[in-house]
Write a protein that holds these residues in place. Sequence first.
Motif, mmCIF file in Angstrom:
data_model
loop_
_atom_site.group_PDB
_atom_site.id
_atom_site.type_symbol
_atom_site.label_atom_id
_atom_site.label_comp_id
_atom_site.label_asym_id
_atom_site.label_seq_id
_atom_site.Cartn_x
_atom_site.Cartn_y
_atom_site.Cartn_z
ATOM 1 N N GLU A 191 -7.683 4.667 -1.904
ATOM 2 C CA GLU A 191 -8.934 4.860 -1.169
ATOM 3 C C GLU A 191 -9.709 5.976 -1.836
ATOM 4 O O GLU A 191 -9.127 6.980 -2.245
ATOM 5 C CB GLU A 191 -8.660 5.209 0.298
ATOM 6 C CG GLU A 191 -9.912 5.366 1.141
ATOM 7 C CD GLU A 191 -9.595 5.686 2.600
ATOM 8 O OE1 GLU A 191 -10.494 5.555 3.453
ATOM 9 O OE2 GLU A 191 -8.443 6.079 2.889
ATOM 10 N N ARG A 222 -17.377 4.252 1.048
ATOM 11 C CA ARG A 222 -15.915 4.314 1.074
ATOM 12 C C ARG A 222 -15.408 3.119 0.280
ATOM 13 O O ARG A 222 -15.817 1.988 0.513
ATOM 14 C CB ARG A 222 -15.367 4.258 2.501
ATOM 15 C CG ARG A 222 -13.847 4.185 2.523
ATOM 16 C CD ARG A 222 -13.250 4.287 3.910
ATOM 17 N NE ARG A 222 -13.522 3.127 4.741
ATOM 18 C CZ ARG A 222 -12.839 2.855 5.867
ATOM 19 N NH1 ARG A 222 -11.882 3.673 6.276
ATOM 20 N NH2 ARG A 222 -13.153 1.795 6.587
ATOM 21 N N ILE A 273 -12.093 0.937 -0.881
ATOM 22 C CA ILE A 273 -10.688 0.607 -0.669
ATOM 23 C C ILE A 273 -10.295 -0.401 -1.737
ATOM 24 O O ILE A 273 -10.854 -1.490 -1.804
ATOM 25 C CB ILE A 273 -10.438 0.037 0.738
ATOM 26 C CG1 ILE A 273 -10.750 1.091 1.801
ATOM 27 C CG2 ILE A 273 -8.992 -0.436 0.871
ATOM 28 C CD1 ILE A 273 -10.585 0.611 3.230
ATOM 29 N N ARG A 298 -6.405 2.276 7.519
ATOM 30 C CA ARG A 298 -7.715 2.717 7.045
ATOM 31 C C ARG A 298 -8.861 2.043 7.784
ATOM 32 O O ARG A 298 -9.953 2.605 7.884
ATOM 33 C CB ARG A 298 -7.813 2.473 5.537
ATOM 34 C CG ARG A 298 -7.204 3.620 4.774
ATOM 35 C CD ARG A 298 -6.341 3.221 3.616
ATOM 36 N NE ARG A 298 -5.621 4.433 3.172
ATOM 37 C CZ ARG A 298 -4.474 4.836 3.708
ATOM 38 N NH1 ARG A 298 -3.896 4.139 4.666
ATOM 39 N NH2 ARG A 298 -3.898 5.953 3.282
#
Length: 259
Positions: free
Chosen positions: A107, A114, A116, A141
């Motif tokens: 991450e 963000r 991932i 997450r």
Amino acid sequence: MLIAHTSDFHVFADAPETSLVRPDIVQATRKVIADIANFSPCIDAVMITGDLADGGSAEDYALVKDILSPIKVPIFAVPGNHDARQGFRAAFEDSLPFGPGSKLDYEASCGDLRIIALDTLIEGQVTGGLDDSQIDWLAERLANPTERLTLILMHHPAFPSTITKLDQMALKDGHSKFEKLIAQYSGPVRILSGHIHRPFQTLWNGIWCAVSGGPSFQHALKLAHNAPEPSDVDEPFAYFIHRIEEAAAMTVHTRYVAL
């Protein structure tokens, strides 16, 4: 913010593992990277969704690193089925926050994004998968939605291209669990993938998803349900440039490069 999404370089130092890979792939990939590096206004980050190398040798990744060297902004990459985890980790451990396990999930943040990254590689197989530990890691997450846009990077698409034979080679293990997690997530999210060797965009469970073109080769467009696996086709190469102004909206442009 401008994001470049490309994929499937299949760079090799000695001999290709994949018969369809163009013999001048090093020169072709350098042209793609030069286009990204010299684009104006400047690209802010580059997403590469797997198969950077075609065989995964140390020499392959040394060549990949050299090809990528003109890029001076963050690069976020995931392994594909032709990559090798050990070589991939060694090549990118100085810039990507891999976890301590064998899988190359991570991450990261880039500006208001963000990111991932999911490792869908199953060694020795063309198809991809996510095991239960990866699904649990992803669930942690996604448990607390963020107002920031989440970009999920994964080589094997979980979403269909509707090219039947290629979809049969996509994400298999863990697919239903992944789909359930994504469908339940309430924050803004987009999924970027590779593997299909043909650029396309789709909506899947209400989520915008895309596969970028790869300079190594491109599959022909065969949409008949019973069509055989498509052969390669001589068509223009394209990657995507995303302009992201806010989490809930973005514009995607197709960028063509003469190889």
